[in-house]
Design a protein around this motif. Structure first.
Motif, PDB file in Angstrom:
ATOM      1  N   VAL A  36     -36.367 -48.489 -45.546  1.00 23.38           N
ATOM      2  CA  VAL A  36     -37.129 -49.710 -45.312  1.00 23.38           C
ATOM      3  C   VAL A  36     -36.379 -50.945 -46.329  1.00 23.38           C
ATOM      4  CG1 VAL A  36     -39.081 -49.235 -44.297  1.00 23.38           C
ATOM      5  CG2 VAL A  36     -39.111 -49.591 -46.865  1.00 23.38           C
ATOM      6  N   ASP A  37     -36.413 -52.046 -46.114  1.00 23.09           N
ATOM      7  CA  ASP A  37     -35.997 -53.160 -46.879  1.00 23.09           C
ATOM      8  C   ASP A  37     -36.444 -53.189 -48.154  1.00 23.09           C
ATOM      9  OD1 ASP A  37     -34.418 -54.100 -44.892  1.00 23.09           O
ATOM     10  OD2 ASP A  37     -35.822 -55.724 -44.176  1.00 23.09           O
ATOM     11  N   LEU A  38     -35.558 -53.159 -49.317  1.00 23.20           N
ATOM     12  CA  LEU A  38     -36.215 -53.177 -50.647  1.00 23.20           C
ATOM     13  C   LEU A  38     -36.048 -54.314 -51.061  1.00 23.20           C
ATOM     14  CD1 LEU A  38     -34.302 -50.171 -51.658  1.00 23.20           C
ATOM     15  CD2 LEU A  38     -36.747 -50.216 -51.378  1.00 23.20           C
ATOM     16  N   THR A  39     -37.152 -54.931 -51.662  1.00 27.77           N
ATOM     17  CA  THR A  39     -37.393 -56.295 -52.356  1.00 27.77           C
ATOM     18  C   THR A  39     -37.156 -56.216 -53.950  1.00 27.77           C
ATOM     19  OG1 THR A  39     -38.520 -57.020 -50.394  1.00 27.77           O
ATOM     20  CG2 THR A  39     -38.908 -58.287 -52.454  1.00 27.77           C
ATOM     21  N   PRO A  40     -36.452 -56.805 -54.669  1.00 29.41           N
ATOM     22  CA  PRO A  40     -36.583 -57.125 -56.121  1.00 29.41           C
ATOM     23  C   PRO A  40     -37.926 -57.348 -56.590  1.00 29.41           C
ATOM     24  CG  PRO A  40     -34.557 -58.008 -55.258  1.00 29.41           C
ATOM     25  CD  PRO A  40     -35.357 -57.972 -54.008  1.00 29.41           C
ATOM     26  N   ALA A  41     -38.446 -56.701 -57.545  1.00 29.58           N
ATOM     27  CA  ALA A  41     -39.742 -57.239 -58.181  1.00 29.58           C
ATOM     28  C   ALA A  41     -39.322 -56.957 -59.734  1.00 29.58           C
ATOM     29  CB  ALA A  41     -40.960 -56.562 -57.727  1.00 29.58           C
ATOM     30  N   LEU A  42     -39.793 -57.860 -60.471  1.00 25.33           N
ATOM     31  CA  LEU A  42     -39.743 -57.994 -62.026  1.00 25.33           C
ATOM     32  C   LEU A  42     -40.797 -56.758 -62.697  1.00 25.33           C
ATOM     33  CD1 LEU A  42     -39.050 -61.535 -62.790  1.00 25.33           C
ATOM     34  CD2 LEU A  42     -37.424 -59.832 -62.213  1.00 25.33           C
ATOM     35  N   GLY A  43     -40.387 -55.824 -63.373  1.00 24.46           N
ATOM     36  CA  GLY A  43     -41.430 -54.969 -63.884  1.00 24.46           C
ATOM     37  C   GLY A  43     -40.722 -54.101 -65.143  1.00 24.46           C
ATOM     38  N   GLY A  44     -41.238 -53.003 -65.102  1.00 22.50           N
ATOM     39  CA  GLY A  44     -41.097 -52.386 -66.375  1.00 22.50           C
ATOM     40  C   GLY A  44     -42.608 -52.132 -67.115  1.00 22.50           C
ATOM     41  N   GLY A  45     -42.930 -51.025 -67.384  1.00 19.48           N
ATOM     42  CA  GLY A  45     -44.313 -50.904 -68.073  1.00 19.48           C
ATOM     43  C   GLY A  45     -44.530 -52.128 -69.273  1.00 19.48           C
ATOM     44  N   PRO A  46     -43.776 -51.981 -70.187  1.00 18.52           N
ATOM     45  CA  PRO A  46     -43.900 -53.016 -71.285  1.00 18.52           C
ATOM     46  C   PRO A  46     -43.778 -54.386 -70.780  1.00 18.52           C
ATOM     47  CG  PRO A  46     -42.425 -51.198 -72.021  1.00 18.52           C
ATOM     48  CD  PRO A  46     -42.574 -51.042 -70.486  1.00 18.52           C
ATOM     49  N   PHE A  47     -43.030 -54.617 -70.101  1.00 18.23           N
ATOM     50  CA  PHE A  47     -42.878 -56.055 -69.388  1.00 18.23           C
ATOM     51  C   PHE A  47     -44.079 -56.419 -68.744  1.00 18.23           C
ATOM     52  CE2 PHE A  47     -41.874 -59.088 -66.092  1.00 18.23           C
ATOM     53  CZ  PHE A  47     -40.995 -59.927 -66.657  1.00 18.23           C
ATOM     54  N   ASN A  48     -44.820 -55.394 -67.921  1.00 14.30           N
ATOM     55  CA  ASN A  48     -46.063 -55.920 -67.251  1.00 14.30           C
ATOM     56  C   ASN A  48     -47.173 -55.873 -68.097  1.00 14.30           C
ATOM     57  OD1 ASN A  48     -44.525 -55.504 -64.746  1.00 14.30           O
ATOM     58  ND2 ASN A  48     -45.081 -53.536 -64.477  1.00 14.30           N
ATOM     59  N   VAL A  49     -46.954 -55.122 -69.194  1.00 13.96           N
ATOM     60  CA  VAL A  49     -48.172 -55.339 -70.317  1.00 13.96           C
ATOM     61  C   VAL A  49     -48.137 -56.702 -71.094  1.00 13.96           C
ATOM     62  CG1 VAL A  49     -49.024 -54.421 -72.430  1.00 13.96           C
ATOM     63  CG2 VAL A  49     -48.568 -52.787 -70.712  1.00 13.96           C
ATOM     64  N   ALA A  50     -46.833 -57.247 -71.128  1.00 13.40           N
ATOM     65  CA  ALA A  50     -46.712 -58.542 -72.063  1.00 13.40           C
ATOM     66  C   ALA A  50     -47.278 -59.590 -71.049  1.00 13.40           C
ATOM     67  CB  ALA A  50     -45.239 -58.679 -72.532  1.00 13.40           C
ATOM     68  N   VAL A  51     -46.719 -59.479 -69.984  1.00 12.47           N
ATOM     69  CA  VAL A  51     -47.260 -60.592 -68.815  1.00 12.47           C
ATOM     70  C   VAL A  51     -48.584 -60.532 -68.839  1.00 12.47           C
ATOM     71  CG1 VAL A  51     -47.216 -61.451 -66.503  1.00 12.47           C
ATOM     72  CG2 VAL A  51     -44.956 -60.805 -67.630  1.00 12.47           C
ATOM     73  N   ALA A  52     -49.280 -59.479 -68.605  1.00  8.70           N
ATOM     74  CA  ALA A  52     -50.725 -59.360 -68.229  1.00  8.70           C
ATOM     75  C   ALA A  52     -51.585 -59.680 -69.234  1.00  8.70           C
ATOM     76  CB  ALA A  52     -51.145 -57.832 -67.827  1.00  8.70           C
ATOM     77  N   ALA A  53     -51.203 -59.193 -70.573  1.00  9.88           N
ATOM     78  CA  ALA A  53     -51.887 -59.854 -71.813  1.00  9.88           C
ATOM     79  C   ALA A  53     -51.786 -61.193 -72.032  1.00  9.88           C
ATOM     80  CB  ALA A  53     -51.549 -58.974 -73.101  1.00  9.88           C
ATOM     81  N   SER A  54     -50.678 -61.764 -71.960  1.00 14.31           N
ATOM     82  CA  SER A  54     -50.495 -63.035 -71.747  1.00 14.31           C
ATOM     83  C   SER A  54     -51.540 -63.749 -70.836  1.00 14.31           C
ATOM     84  CB  SER A  54     -49.051 -63.601 -71.684  1.00 14.31           C
ATOM     85  OG  SER A  54     -49.143 -65.042 -71.832  1.00 14.31           O
ATOM     86  N   ARG A  55     -51.608 -63.454 -69.478  1.00  8.65           N
ATOM     87  CA  ARG A  55     -52.294 -64.015 -68.580  1.00  8.65           C
ATOM     88  C   ARG A  55     -53.813 -63.790 -68.863  1.00  8.65           C
ATOM     89  NH1 ARG A  55     -50.392 -62.697 -62.392  1.00  8.65           N
ATOM     90  NH2 ARG A  55     -48.113 -63.805 -62.720  1.00  8.65           N
ATOM     91  N   LEU A  56     -54.158 -62.823 -69.839  1.00 11.92           N
ATOM     92  CA  LEU A  56     -55.741 -62.637 -70.102  1.00 11.92           C
ATOM     93  C   LEU A  56     -55.847 -63.321 -71.476  1.00 11.92           C
ATOM     94  CD1 LEU A  56     -55.694 -58.682 -69.433  1.00 11.92           C
ATOM     95  CD2 LEU A  56     -57.132 -60.607 -68.136  1.00 11.92           C
TER      96      LEU A  56
END
Length: 289
Positions: free
Chosen positions: A22-42
């Motif tokens: 199926v069509d693939l859509t790029p999404a920014l990620g990586g476990g550490p990257f996600n943790v950094a973004v989530a912790a900042s949002r929190l």
């Protein structure tokens, strides 16, 4: 910064539907990257230490970090390509990944020591050399100077090897907070975990549990309709770190741990109710509590 998250930023190629090709859509990620973004949002003050490509994906990762108010002063840049992870979403919303890592930027990190209360490590960056050994040395140096270390192995099939198990076991004496899935507990072995002061286990439909020297308890999950599970574990780690910043982790009561885990479960529930790794803000979680 109060939390320095160390590890890869990559691009997930996420299917727009279920099934193959199926069509693939790029999404920014990586476990550490996600943790950094989530912790900042929190609400935490967060820095990210990594090596990102100068390609279009790497530039998008940098722009996202800036948008999310994550400190990028310790991000190195390179001409090598960005790591790619092709995601497959199961019928139950669970995500599995195939990784493309040969010659990519993040594995060539040359880490720098920093003075921070908490540092967080994990995922693919601890499995690919030479970066893995360099991150391991940084982890041990930080622990030796009094930084509290959080570790999320986030083990994927391509590095679920006896050699990687021994590598992770060598890190555990230096770790303050270890977050694992039930499968990762089995991979590392219950006995090995006893040397870590705090172990939090994600148990899927049964919620979260914590084990410390004086507390052992479990909280149920927060029920939502699951879109997919991308970023759920990373949100749990970010929520734990953001909640522990102002607390003495060695003296928390069962009631305090219950409150912390319920906060983390609520944050993760919001993430899985959204498509892709879209963690909540602190006010999002407060509204649900």
């Amino acid at each position: 910064m109060d939390i320095m998250v160390c590890g890869e930023g990559l691009v997930d190629l996420v299917p727009r539907g279920r099934g193959q090709l199926v069509d693939l859509t790029p999404a920014l990620g990586g476990g550490p990257f996600n943790v950094a973004v989530a912790a900042s949002r929190l609400g935490a003050s967060v820095g990210f230490q990594s090596r990102l490509s100068r390609d279009a994906f790497g530039q998008a990762l940098m722009e996202r970090l800036h948008k999310e108010r994550v400190d990028t002063s310790l991000v190195q840049r390179g001409e090598e390509p960005t790591t790619l992870a092709v995601c497959n979403i199961g019928e139950d919303g669970s995500a599995t990944y195939s990784f493309y890592t040969e010659g990519t930027a993040d594995r060539l990190i040359e880490p720098a020591l920093a003075d921070v209360p908490w540092a967080c490590f994990g995922t693919v960056s601890l499995a690919l050399e030479p970066g893995a050994s360099r991150y391991a040395a940084l982890l041990k140096d930080l622990a030796a100077k009094g930084t509290k270390v959080a570790l999320d192995p986030n083990i994927r099939p391509f590095f679920a090897t006896p050699e990687h198990r021994e590598f992770l076991l060598s890190l555990l004496p230096h770790v303050t907070l270890l977050k694992l899935s039930e499968e990762e507990v089995e991979f590392l072995g219950e006995d090995a975990l006893a040397q870590v002061p705090v172990v939090v286990t994600t148990r899927g439909a049964e919620g979260l549990s914590v084990r410390t020297d004086s507390v052992s308890l479990q909280v149920p999950p927060v029920k939502v309709e699951v879109a997919d599970t991308i970023g759920a574990g990373d949100t749990v780690m970010a929520a734990l770190l953001s909640q522990l910043l102002t607390r003495d982790i060695s003296a928390l009561s069962a009631e305090e741990w219950q409150e912390i885990l319920h906060f983390a479960a609520t944050a993760a529930a919001i993430t899985v109710s959204r498509t892709g790794a879209q963690p909540p803000t602190f006010s999002d979680v407060e509204e649900r509590l």
